[in-house]
Write a protein that holds these residues in place. Structure first.
Motif, PDB file in Angstrom:
ATOM      1  N   VAL A 220       0.871  -1.168   0.000  1.00  0.00           N
ATOM      2  CA  VAL A 220       0.000   0.000   0.000  1.00  0.00           C
ATOM      3  C   VAL A 220       0.911   1.222   0.000  1.00  0.00           C
ATOM      4  CG1 VAL A 220      -1.875   1.215   1.178  1.00  0.00           C
ATOM      5  CG2 VAL A 220      -1.742  -1.290   1.289  1.00  0.00           C
ATOM      6  N   GLU A 221       1.042   1.846  -1.143  1.00  0.00           N
ATOM      7  CA  GLU A 221       2.003   2.932  -1.328  1.00  0.00           C
ATOM      8  C   GLU A 221       1.283   4.275  -1.376  1.00  0.00           C
ATOM      9  OE1 GLU A 221       5.861   3.330  -4.130  1.00  0.00           O
ATOM     10  OE2 GLU A 221       3.963   3.194  -5.220  1.00  0.00           O
ATOM     11  N   TYR A 222       1.708   5.193  -0.509  1.00  0.00           N
ATOM     12  CA  TYR A 222       1.098   6.526  -0.515  1.00  0.00           C
ATOM     13  C   TYR A 222       1.789   7.412  -1.541  1.00  0.00           C
ATOM     14  CZ  TYR A 222      -0.153  11.256   0.695  1.00  0.00           C
ATOM     15  OH  TYR A 222      -0.586  12.555   0.610  1.00  0.00           O
ATOM     16  N   ILE A 223       1.004   7.937  -2.472  1.00  0.00           N
ATOM     17  CA  ILE A 223       1.521   8.819  -3.517  1.00  0.00           C
ATOM     18  C   ILE A 223       0.894  10.204  -3.333  1.00  0.00           C
ATOM     19  CG2 ILE A 223       1.740   9.201  -6.002  1.00  0.00           C
ATOM     20  CD1 ILE A 223       1.347   6.193  -6.399  1.00  0.00           C
ATOM     21  N   VAL A 269       1.115   7.893   6.639  1.00  0.00           N
ATOM     22  CA  VAL A 269       1.351   6.459   6.737  1.00  0.00           C
ATOM     23  C   VAL A 269       0.849   5.923   8.081  1.00  0.00           C
ATOM     24  CG1 VAL A 269       3.142   4.669   6.761  1.00  0.00           C
ATOM     25  CG2 VAL A 269       3.305   6.581   5.157  1.00  0.00           C
ATOM     26  N   VAL A 270       1.025   6.690   9.152  1.00  0.00           N
ATOM     27  CA  VAL A 270       0.514   6.293  10.466  1.00  0.00           C
ATOM     28  C   VAL A 270      -0.990   6.050  10.396  1.00  0.00           C
ATOM     29  CG1 VAL A 270      -0.004   7.142  12.790  1.00  0.00           C
ATOM     30  CG2 VAL A 270       2.317   7.344  11.866  1.00  0.00           C
ATOM     31  N   LYS A 271      -1.723   7.000   9.850  1.00  0.00           N
ATOM     32  CA  LYS A 271      -3.190   6.877   9.806  1.00  0.00           C
ATOM     33  C   LYS A 271      -3.630   5.726   8.906  1.00  0.00           C
ATOM     34  CE  LYS A 271      -4.473  11.578  11.106  1.00  0.00           C
ATOM     35  NZ  LYS A 271      -5.236  12.806  10.748  1.00  0.00           N
ATOM     36  N   LYS A 272      -2.932   5.533   7.780  1.00  0.00           N
ATOM     37  CA  LYS A 272      -3.304   4.434   6.893  1.00  0.00           C
ATOM     38  C   LYS A 272      -3.029   3.098   7.557  1.00  0.00           C
ATOM     39  CE  LYS A 272      -4.863   2.705   3.073  1.00  0.00           C
ATOM     40  NZ  LYS A 272      -6.270   2.924   2.657  1.00  0.00           N
ATOM     41  N   SER A 273      -1.898   2.965   8.245  1.00  0.00           N
ATOM     42  CA  SER A 273      -1.597   1.701   8.921  1.00  0.00           C
ATOM     43  C   SER A 273      -2.616   1.403  10.014  1.00  0.00           C
ATOM     44  CB  SER A 273      -0.176   1.724   9.497  1.00  0.00           C
ATOM     45  OG  SER A 273      -0.039   2.707  10.505  1.00  0.00           O
ATOM     46  N   ILE A 274      -3.082   2.456  10.708  1.00  0.00           N
ATOM     47  CA  ILE A 274      -4.117   2.273  11.737  1.00  0.00           C
ATOM     48  C   ILE A 274      -5.424   1.819  11.086  1.00  0.00           C
ATOM     49  CG2 ILE A 274      -5.547   3.459  13.447  1.00  0.00           C
ATOM     50  CD1 ILE A 274      -3.096   5.216  14.080  1.00  0.00           C
ATOM     51  N   GLU A 275      -5.758   2.423   9.964  1.00  0.00           N
ATOM     52  CA  GLU A 275      -6.975   2.021   9.247  1.00  0.00           C
ATOM     53  C   GLU A 275      -6.911   0.550   8.845  1.00  0.00           C
ATOM     54  OE1 GLU A 275      -8.750   2.666   4.775  1.00  0.00           O
ATOM     55  OE2 GLU A 275      -7.825   4.412   5.754  1.00  0.00           O
ATOM     56  N   LEU A 276      -5.755   0.125   8.351  1.00  0.00           N
ATOM     57  CA  LEU A 276      -5.599  -1.263   7.910  1.00  0.00           C
ATOM     58  C   LEU A 276      -5.675  -2.238   9.082  1.00  0.00           C
ATOM     59  CD1 LEU A 276      -2.669  -0.705   5.384  1.00  0.00           C
ATOM     60  CD2 LEU A 276      -5.014  -1.362   4.790  1.00  0.00           C
ATOM     61  N   ILE A 277      -5.004  -1.895  10.193  1.00  0.00           N
ATOM     62  CA  ILE A 277      -4.995  -2.827  11.319  1.00  0.00           C
ATOM     63  C   ILE A 277      -6.365  -2.880  11.991  1.00  0.00           C
ATOM     64  CG2 ILE A 277      -4.356  -1.416  13.336  1.00  0.00           C
ATOM     65  CD1 ILE A 277      -2.730  -4.735  12.229  1.00  0.00           C
ATOM     66  N   THR A 278      -7.092  -1.783  11.982  1.00  0.00           N
ATOM     67  CA  THR A 278      -8.445  -1.775  12.550  1.00  0.00           C
ATOM     68  C   THR A 278      -9.353  -2.716  11.780  1.00  0.00           C
ATOM     69  OG1 THR A 278      -8.156   0.504  13.316  1.00  0.00           O
ATOM     70  CG2 THR A 278     -10.414  -0.324  13.151  1.00  0.00           C
ATOM     71  N   ILE A 289       0.573  -3.851  14.130  1.00  0.00           N
ATOM     72  CA  ILE A 289       1.452  -3.125  13.203  1.00  0.00           C
ATOM     73  C   ILE A 289       2.881  -3.306  13.691  1.00  0.00           C
ATOM     74  CG2 ILE A 289       2.120  -0.842  12.345  1.00  0.00           C
ATOM     75  CD1 ILE A 289      -0.812   0.039  12.967  1.00  0.00           C
ATOM     76  N   ILE A 290       3.808  -3.582  12.782  1.00  0.00           N
ATOM     77  CA  ILE A 290       5.226  -3.475  13.112  1.00  0.00           C
ATOM     78  C   ILE A 290       5.791  -2.349  12.253  1.00  0.00           C
ATOM     79  CG2 ILE A 290       5.885  -5.320  11.485  1.00  0.00           C
ATOM     80  CD1 ILE A 290       8.264  -5.856  13.460  1.00  0.00           C
ATOM     81  N   ILE A 393      -3.594 -11.954   5.161  1.00  0.00           N
ATOM     82  CA  ILE A 393      -3.106 -10.966   4.201  1.00  0.00           C
ATOM     83  C   ILE A 393      -2.322  -9.921   4.975  1.00  0.00           C
ATOM     84  CG2 ILE A 393      -3.716  -9.197   2.509  1.00  0.00           C
ATOM     85  CD1 ILE A 393      -6.274 -10.754   1.925  1.00  0.00           C
ATOM     86  N   ALA A 394      -1.065  -9.757   4.630  1.00  0.00           N
ATOM     87  CA  ALA A 394      -0.217  -8.753   5.277  1.00  0.00           C
ATOM     88  C   ALA A 394      -0.054  -7.557   4.356  1.00  0.00           C
ATOM     89  CB  ALA A 394       1.151  -9.340   5.613  1.00  0.00           C
ATOM     90  N   CYS A 395       0.009  -6.378   4.936  1.00  0.00           N
ATOM     91  CA  CYS A 395       0.136  -5.144   4.161  1.00  0.00           C
ATOM     92  C   CYS A 395       1.451  -4.437   4.492  1.00  0.00           C
ATOM     93  CB  CYS A 395      -1.027  -4.196   4.463  1.00  0.00           C
ATOM     94  SG  CYS A 395      -2.641  -4.869   4.033  1.00  0.00           S
ATOM     95  N   VAL A 396       2.105  -3.944   3.476  1.00  0.00           N
ATOM     96  CA  VAL A 396       3.305  -3.116   3.638  1.00  0.00           C
ATOM     97  C   VAL A 396       2.932  -1.716   3.175  1.00  0.00           C
ATOM     98  CG1 VAL A 396       5.694  -2.759   2.964  1.00  0.00           C
ATOM     99  CG2 VAL A 396       4.804  -5.086   3.182  1.00  0.00           C
ATOM    100  N   VAL A 397       2.994  -0.751   4.082  1.00  0.00           N
ATOM    101  CA  VAL A 397       2.555   0.606   3.760  1.00  0.00           C
ATOM    102  C   VAL A 397       3.730   1.567   3.938  1.00  0.00           C
ATOM    103  CG1 VAL A 397       1.645   0.924   6.098  1.00  0.00           C
ATOM    104  CG2 VAL A 397       0.857   2.419   4.253  1.00  0.00           C
TER     105      VAL A 397
END
Length: 625
Positions: A220-223, A269-278, A289-290, A393-397
């Motif tokens: 998950v790449e932030y552009i 990236v912090v907010k997106k990772s929180i959204e994904l883990i939630t 999250i790591i 499913i693991a996400c890399v953001v």
């Protein structure tokens, strides 16, 4: 201590459904290296994260070691993880959990070596586990200052890409007569050179993907819409990132550091990772999250961002006291936190299957630490525990301008190979045949500012659709046991099973079992070389669509092999069939059922030459990458 423990014990290994096939195959490769082939070179085993390196270290000594075993790890976190898994007093230790043994009194005696270990404890141990720092000669209580060179018969080095450091080399030199097994996820050392020794077994990540041993991986790449930076923190003049690159004002390292240290960029990236883990935690599992930071100072800033957004965080770094580290790791294991933030501490060897979102806040300059960090989220959750497809499913953001695209291509390549392997297996009936150190980062950076909303682009790279478990090996092992029972009807079955697993040359049963084992493994080697290595390599190298039939017009399929495009409808099948039929012709025996050792050896030699020929034909027709 019983010096013959690893020879006389009867573990359940080769027919054990609780073990993974690569663990069994790697064990047999080590056994053959030292016992059958009589080699003395260090044996190297390459296994990706999540496939079972710790378990492998637990079974490798059986039948191989003539005495005590030393397991060396590169850092305390890894040492503790290995010790926890191989603790014979733990009710769910590896040997009991995986049915290698059924009774606790059958298990090896294990100790952790530290400054308080006494001589009696050392002499009573079958396995000694320690961190490499306990081998430094300058320390009075160093292990090599306390025991004679013959004290260990087998040394197992975990995360062996570290093994060129002076302490490691001196330890191996001290125990120079011991057999050495090096276990790692990469064939390269920390300095980029190849690890010294014989690679007896290599299980590629693409194969682990195809067999469902790792989680699905998404990037998950932030552009950002627009990104502006100042040249330093005292100059308010802003430049777009394109202007900086076009004018050559600053290099890429400076750009990626500025983005990494920017709170504005990090907050996205912090907010997106929180959204994904939630989303993931809604299944009821304690996903976490790591995150990785540039420095301790940087990590403390990220802790604030996560805590401001309602997350409990455990920050792990090298300056923690042993008690502090233990407490923070305990908080992770007991699910007291949602975020694990680390600085050069958990990049390798740390296993926690609920790490499911990898948030990257630092640039990586080479592949090894990057791959080790990604590996932390690849470990799959057991299917009986999974409650939702999201659980595996693991996400890399990360922010696009951290410059990670080149490093990510490794995973793209392994995914492509995995797809080809599964495609070939699915269509097989068409074939007519049988302790990384942190890089010092300059603190001088510019401010980074963004305009617009930007977007997160998600791409899935690792597919874990499970393919059917391969039962052929187990059926053949059962057949061997049945035949041995006929020859030795009065022997207990557990003893016969041990004989199936490990036979000395020249015995009566050797004549029954060893040829079958040899031929079977030669056939697997040939099949894997063609289907899992050669065909995927050719398809990726020349950008060939595996499901198309564009190779029908190739020179390869003219003359004697012109029938193949008509019967085999896709490029992958045509290439595999071509290689196999040409090999069969070179051997001169049509049916593989009639092949013996000489025929398989000829085939393995011929297929290498044939691969070079096919490569040249495709290069002339399609061109290189």
């Amino acid at each position: 201590m019983d010096n013959n423990y690893f020879l006389e014990s009867i573990p359940n290994i080769e027919t054990n459904e609780g073990l993974r096939l690569p663990q069994i195959e790697a064990y047999k490769a080590v056994y053959d290296h030292f016992n059958i082939n009589g080699k003395s070179e260090h044996a190297i085993i390459i296994l990706p994260t999540g496939v079972g390196k710790t378990g492998l270290m637990g079974i490798v000594p059986f039948g191989v070691s003539l005495g005590r075993v030393l397991i060396v790890t590169p850092q305390l976190v890894i040492k503790d993880a290995v010790l926890d898994s191989l603790d014979p007093e733990h009710p769910r230790n590896f040997w009991i959990a995986r049915n290698v043994f059924r009774r606790f009194d059958e298990l090896p005696s294990v100790i952790e070596y530290n400054n308080k270990t006494n001589d009696w404890e050392l002499k009573e141990a079958n396995i000694v586990i320690l961190n490499v720092h306990k081998l430094q000669e300058r320390l009075e209580r160093s292990l090599i200052n306390r025991v004679e060179p013959s004290f260990f018969d087998l040394i197992i080095i975990d995360e062996a890409h570290h093994s060129t450091a002076p302490t490691w080399e001196r330890a191996v030199e001290h125990f120079s007569n011991a057999k050495v097994v090096k276990v790692t996820g990469t064939p390269k050392r920390s300095d980029g050179e190849l690890i010294t020794g014989n690679c007896v077994y290599n299980y590629p990540l693409s194969k682990a993907m195809a067999n469902g041993f790792v989680k699905t991986l998404e990037r998950v790449e932030y552009i950002p819409d627009e990104l502006f930076l100042t040249l330093d923190r005292n100059d308010g003049t802003m430049y777009s990132i394109d202007q900086i690159r076009e004018m050559g004002i600053k290099d890429e390292d400076w750009i990626t550091r500025s983005v990494a240290y920017s709170q504005a960029c990090s907050l996205r990236v912090v907010k997106k990772s929180i959204e994904l883990i939630t989303q993931k935690r809604s299944s009821g599992l304690p996903h976490k999250i790591i995150a990785v930071a540039c420095s301790i100072y940087h990590a403390e800033q990220l802790v604030e961002l996560y805590e401001q957004n309602g997350m409990n965080v455990s920050l792990v770094h090298s300056r923690l006291t042993p008690d502090e580290l233990k407490n923070r790791l305990s908080a992770i294991e007991n699910h007291k936190v949602e975020v694990v933030l680390h600085v050069a501490k958990l990049g390798e060897g740390y296993d926690h299957k609920y790490l499911s979102v990898a948030a990257i806040f630092r640039p990586f300059r080479n592949s090894l630490p990057y791959e080790q960090f990604i590996g932390r989220v690849l470990r799959s959750i057991d299917q009986e525990e999974v409650k939702s497809p999201e659980d595996n499913i693991a996400c890399v953001v990360h922010h696009k301008e951290l410059g990670l695209e080149e490093l990510w291509r490794y995973y793209q390549n392994e995914k492509d190979k995995s797809d080809i392997i599964k495609w070939i297996e699915k269509n097989e009936n068409k074939l007519d045949r049988e302790n990384v150190t942190e890089r010092i980062i300059q603190k001088s950076t510019g401010h980074a500012f963004e305009e617009g909303e930007g977007e997160f682009v998600t791409k899935s790279f690792i597919d874990t659709d499970l393919i059917k478990e391969r039962k052929r090996r187990q059926a053949e092992e059962a057949e061997k046991l049945k035949r041995l029972k006929e020859v030795l009807p009065n022997y207990p079955e557990d003893v016969l099973l041990q004989m199936v697993r490990r036979q000395e040359e020249g015995s009566a049963s050797e004549k029954i079992l060893r040829p079958d084992k040899f031929i079977h493994r030669k056939k697997r080697n040939l099949d894997d070389r063609i289907k899992i290595e050669m065909v995927p390599e050719l398809i990726l190298k020349y950008n060939i669509k595996k499901e198309a039939n564009t190779l029908a017009s190739s020179r390869l399929f003219k003359g004697k092999y012109s029938w193949m495009p008509g019967q085999l409808k896709d490029n992958a099948a045509m290439l595999a069939a071509y290689l196999e039929f040409r090999v069969n012709k070179a051997v001169g025996v049509r049916q593989r059922a009639d092949w013996g050792p000489e025929e398989y050896q000829t085939a393995l030699t011929e297929v290498e030459e044939l691969y070079g020929f096919v490569d040249k034909i495709l290069e002339s027709e399609l061109g290189g990458e």
